[in-house]
Design an enzyme around this catalytic site. Structure first.
Site, PDB file in Angstrom:
ATOM      1  N   LYS A  49     -15.052  -3.476   6.167  1.00 53.00           N
ATOM      2  CA  LYS A  49     -15.033  -2.697   7.421  1.00 53.00           C
ATOM      3  C   LYS A  49     -15.871  -1.432   7.272  1.00 53.00           C
ATOM      4  O   LYS A  49     -16.661  -1.086   8.153  1.00 53.00           O
ATOM      5  CB  LYS A  49     -13.593  -2.315   7.784  1.00 53.00           C
ATOM      6  CG  LYS A  49     -12.793  -3.453   8.380  1.00 53.00           C
ATOM      7  CD  LYS A  49     -11.305  -3.112   8.467  1.00 53.00           C
ATOM      8  CE  LYS A  49     -10.522  -4.365   8.838  1.00 53.00           C
ATOM      9  NZ  LYS A  49      -9.075  -4.231   8.660  1.00 53.00           N
ATOM     10  N   GLN A  64      -4.357  -0.332   7.757  1.00 52.26           N
ATOM     11  CA  GLN A  64      -4.401  -1.716   7.293  1.00 52.26           C
ATOM     12  C   GLN A  64      -2.983  -2.241   7.051  1.00 52.26           C
ATOM     13  O   GLN A  64      -2.176  -1.587   6.392  1.00 52.26           O
ATOM     14  CB  GLN A  64      -5.246  -1.791   6.006  1.00 52.26           C
ATOM     15  CG  GLN A  64      -5.461  -3.187   5.475  1.00 52.26           C
ATOM     16  CD  GLN A  64      -6.354  -4.055   6.360  1.00 52.26           C
ATOM     17  OE1 GLN A  64      -7.212  -3.554   7.083  1.00 52.26           O
ATOM     18  NE2 GLN A  64      -6.134  -5.353   6.313  1.00 52.26           N
ATOM     19  N   ASP A 116      -6.927  -1.214  16.852  1.00 53.54           N
ATOM     20  CA  ASP A 116      -6.294  -2.514  16.611  1.00 53.54           C
ATOM     21  C   ASP A 116      -5.600  -3.035  17.871  1.00 53.54           C
ATOM     22  O   ASP A 116      -5.276  -4.234  17.951  1.00 53.54           O
ATOM     23  CB  ASP A 116      -5.205  -2.376  15.534  1.00 53.54           C
ATOM     24  CG  ASP A 116      -5.688  -2.767  14.143  1.00 53.54           C
ATOM     25  OD1 ASP A 116      -6.511  -3.694  14.049  1.00 53.54           O
ATOM     26  OD2 ASP A 116      -5.215  -2.158  13.166  1.00 53.54           O
TER      27      ASP A 116
END
Ligand code: GUN
Length: 297
Positions: free
Chosen positions: A54, A98, A121
């Site tokens: 990422k 995460q 997200d």
């Protein structure tokens, strides 16, 4: 006729190219650089690989990338304090924590402490509610990538029968909302669904997101249906070593389907591309600019 293979790797590269173009324009026209912060708690090897990837791709599209790596034993209060600091940092437009988090941390509490406008997200309850009611939201990256590929392949999805196998908050539920938003007739199937084979056989679109290797055989697929395989499972090869497979049995499904995403090289690359797209969208909205067309729903 052999199924069309939907090339997620090439599609993701195109999306990243569009993101890079928007980032360059934001810099040139407004002096703004979109910034993405990724928070990793602990040393889960798979998470470390994702986070590294990422960060690399964030820089490649010209955005600012910030990584916070915290010890596995980090206290919840310290993680919440970091999120608060990122929420108030004007150079950060997207925050990703995460998952999974170590067991002593309350995942829901942590996710819901992120400013919903920076929740790239799309996991915050506000974004879940906005998506469910058809309002502008941050859309979870994997389902967004699946929807982009489906729209690209079919044009309109209106009136199609879609079956989503899997009911996770990250993929299954938001995927179903997105398909409903595009006027599909949507069924969410799961481990307790009766006659799963018959349910799947009715589908024009099958999205498999269960995390069980090669669980969907070709004789469950309606001829000509589109199969989107979200699974990424590592299995042992008979001759030794391992390989990646999806949640569908690729060869038998590809023999019947009209179109199918491969594993690897299908849905996987789209997830990070959509994370970058969401960061640009968040940055535009934060600055009162319209979100770029085609990068969100
Ligand atoms: N872990 C596995 N997939 C994801 C994802 O899409 N977002 C976050 N935050 N964690 C993950």
């Amino acid at each position: 006729m052999a199924a069309t293979v939907i090339d997620g790797k090439a599609f993701a590269a195109r999306v990243r190219g569009q993101v890079a173009t928007h980032v360059a324009a934001l810099k040139a026209d407004h002096g703004i650089t979109p910034g993405l912060a990724v928070v990793l708690v602990g040393e889960d090897p798979a998470s470390q690989v994702y986070v590294k990837s990422k960060g690399k791709m964030t820089l490649e599209v010209g955005m600012k990338s910030v990584e916070h790596k915290l010890d596995a034993g980090t206290a919840e209060a310290d993680l919440l304090a970091l999120i608060h600091q990122l929420n108030t940092d004007p150079e950060i437009h997207g925050i990703l924590v995460q998952l999974p988090l170590p067991g002593h941390l309350d995942e829901d509490l942590v996710i819901n402490s992120i400013d919903p406008a920076k929740d790239v997200d799309g996991f915050h309850i506000s974004n879940v509610g906005l998506l469910g009611t058809g309002q502008d939201s941050m859309v979870p990256c994997t389902p967004l990538g699946c929807l982009m590929m489906l729209r690209d392949h079919h044009g309109s999805l209106s009136g199609m029968d879609a079956v989503v196998i899997g009911r996770s908050n990250i993929v299954g539920k938001p995927m179903a909302q997105l398909l409903l938003g595009d006027s599909c007739t949507v069924t969410i199937a799961h481990s307790r669904t009766k006659d799963l084979a018959d349910v799947v056989r009715r589908a024009d679109i099958v999205v498999a997101a269960v995390g069980r290797p090669q669980m969907v055989p070709g004789d469950w697929i309606k001829p000509g249906a589109t199969v989107i395989d979200v699974g990424i499972n590592r299995i042992d090869k008979p001759e030794g070593g391992t390989r990646l497979v999806g949640d569908v049995d690729y060869d038998s499904c590809a023999a019947v389907a009209g179109a199918i995403t491969p594993v690897p090289g299908g849905v996987g690359p789209m997830t990070i591309a959509c994370l970058l797209a969401n960061t640009v969208t968040a940055c535009c909205r934060a600055n009162g600019l319209p979100a770029p067309e085609g990068l969100t729903v």
